[in-house]
Design a protein around this motif. Structure first.
Motif, mmCIF file in Angstrom:
data_model
loop_
_atom_site.group_PDB
_atom_site.id
_atom_site.type_symbol
_atom_site.label_atom_id
_atom_site.label_comp_id
_atom_site.label_asym_id
_atom_site.label_seq_id
_atom_site.Cartn_x
_atom_site.Cartn_y
_atom_site.Cartn_z
ATOM 1 N N VAL A 118 12.213 57.029 104.440
ATOM 2 C CA VAL A 118 13.098 57.730 105.367
ATOM 3 C C VAL A 118 14.334 58.218 104.617
ATOM 4 O O VAL A 118 14.941 57.481 103.850
ATOM 5 C CB VAL A 118 13.518 56.801 106.528
ATOM 6 N N ASP A 119 14.682 59.473 104.810
ATOM 7 C CA ASP A 119 15.862 60.061 104.176
ATOM 8 C C ASP A 119 16.841 60.451 105.275
ATOM 9 O O ASP A 119 16.554 61.325 106.093
ATOM 10 C CB ASP A 119 15.471 61.283 103.346
ATOM 11 N N ALA A 120 17.981 59.814 105.297
ATOM 12 C CA ALA A 120 18.963 60.040 106.359
ATOM 13 C C ALA A 120 19.503 61.467 106.360
ATOM 14 O O ALA A 120 20.012 61.947 107.379
ATOM 15 C CB ALA A 120 20.122 59.054 106.218
ATOM 16 N N ASP A 121 19.386 62.176 105.220
ATOM 17 C CA ASP A 121 19.906 63.544 105.128
ATOM 18 C C ASP A 121 18.925 64.583 105.660
ATOM 19 O O ASP A 121 19.279 65.750 105.825
ATOM 20 C CB ASP A 121 20.256 63.880 103.678
ATOM 21 N N ARG A 122 17.697 64.163 105.931
ATOM 22 C CA ARG A 122 16.669 65.103 106.375
ATOM 23 C C ARG A 122 16.805 65.357 107.878
ATOM 24 O O ARG A 122 16.918 64.425 108.672
ATOM 25 C CB ARG A 122 15.279 64.547 106.055
ATOM 26 N N VAL A 201 13.794 75.064 109.973
ATOM 27 C CA VAL A 201 14.156 74.598 111.306
ATOM 28 C C VAL A 201 14.413 73.097 111.322
ATOM 29 O O VAL A 201 15.436 72.627 111.830
ATOM 30 C CB VAL A 201 13.061 74.958 112.333
ATOM 31 N N ALA A 202 13.488 72.318 110.777
ATOM 32 C CA ALA A 202 13.629 70.852 110.786
ATOM 33 C C ALA A 202 12.743 70.258 109.687
ATOM 34 O O ALA A 202 11.874 70.937 109.136
ATOM 35 C CB ALA A 202 13.229 70.287 112.147
ATOM 36 N N GLY A 203 13.011 68.986 109.360
ATOM 37 C CA GLY A 203 12.218 68.306 108.353
ATOM 38 C C GLY A 203 12.641 68.607 106.927
ATOM 39 O O GLY A 203 11.917 68.297 105.980
ATOM 40 N N TYR A 204 13.808 69.189 106.751
ATOM 41 C CA TYR A 204 14.283 69.536 105.412
ATOM 42 C C TYR A 204 15.674 68.961 105.188
ATOM 43 O O TYR A 204 16.374 68.581 106.135
ATOM 44 C CB TYR A 204 14.306 71.046 105.204
ATOM 45 N N ILE A 205 16.087 68.910 103.929
ATOM 46 C CA ILE A 205 17.424 68.440 103.565
ATOM 47 C C ILE A 205 18.295 69.671 103.297
ATOM 48 O O ILE A 205 18.016 70.439 102.364
ATOM 49 C CB ILE A 205 17.363 67.535 102.322
#
Length: 267
Positions: A118-122, A201-205
């Protein structure tokens, strides 16, 4: 490949049958960096597509890697409707497989193996982001509805949402020009050149430089040609300006054959 996978949209059209066997080469500033193959079969009521490739030339010595993907589904009211998608990438450090199950343009189930940390910045992907989307493989085929000229500028004037198992993004196309292309083997004929614009849109940093760069680009082009016997256009060439020179993916062999639509038996 991120941008290739997202263009299967268009109004319904009569079913037809055709097959594509293509070979592609990727270059950066004219230097070969990768090779791949793509096979597509469009049937009367079903379709399948598969691709594989890997790094080549100097890049292979520094960062060897391979990848493969496949999608299959039904043809519903003349439109491509994927039911499954799988993609595997392998490098010297790791291997990853993404699987998705689709129904009616919605992602019903998906997995990434091994599961990424899990990446909190994503930016999180919600259930709403996984509705009304295409998978990357099916999306690489531009379905043109109706009976108008396949090479009409209007074929470029469209857009769609894509989910690749990790990221949700939008692509918009616009007409640029018509030209003639010629593969080393196979296709020689008209091609439709479209501009393509990428919006994450989503799922990226957000701070990732490659995401910022692609979103800001206004000079990415994708060149489409038809699969014989169908109203499906597929990429023949794609160009992306980069700080290191132009990146290009282009077909070296593009062999496509048509088959007549199946005629239902009558009493």
């Amino acid at each position: 490949m991120l941008l290739l996978g997202s263009l299967a949209f268009g109004a319904p059209a009569a079913n037809a049958q055709g097959r594509l066997d293509a070979q592609y080469e990727a270059t950066l500033a004219g230097i070969p960096v990768g090779k791949g193959s793509w096979t597509i079969e469009i049937g009367d009521d079903a379709f399948s597509a598969s691709a594989q490739g890997g790094t080549a030339g100097l890049l292979k010595a520094f960062s060897g890697g391979t990848g493969a993907g496949a999608s299959q589904g039904r043809i519903v009211n003349g439109a491509l409707a994927a039911t499954s998608y799988v993609a595997t990438t392998t490098t010297s450090k790791k291997s990853e497989t993404i699987r998705m199950v689709l129904a009616g343009g919605n992602i019903k189930d998906f997995s990434i193996d091994p599961e990424p940390p899990v990446d909190a910045d994503r930016i999180p992907v919600t259930d709403a982001h996984r509705k009304g989307v295409f998978d990357p493989m099916t999306g690489s085929m531009l379905k043109v509805g109706g009976t108008t000229d396949l090479m009409s500028p209007d074929s470029c004037r469209t857009g769609a949402g894509v989910f690749d198992g990790r990221m949700r993004y939008d692509l918009k196309l616009d007409f640029k020009r018509l030209e003639t292309v010629k593969a080393e083997r196979g296709y020689h004929g008209p091609a439709l050149v479209c501009a393509i614009y990428f919006t994450p849109v989503a799922g990226y940093i957000p701070d990732r430089p490659v995401i910022k760069y692609l979103a800001a680009q206004r000079n990415i082009e994708i060149t489409f040609v038809p699969i014989a016997g169908t109203r499906v256009l597929v990429p023949f060439r794609m160009t992306i300006p980069t700080p290191f020179g132009q990146a290009m993916l282009e077909a070296t062999s593009f062999i496509t054959t048509a088959a007549p639509p199946r005629v239902a038996k009558t009493q």
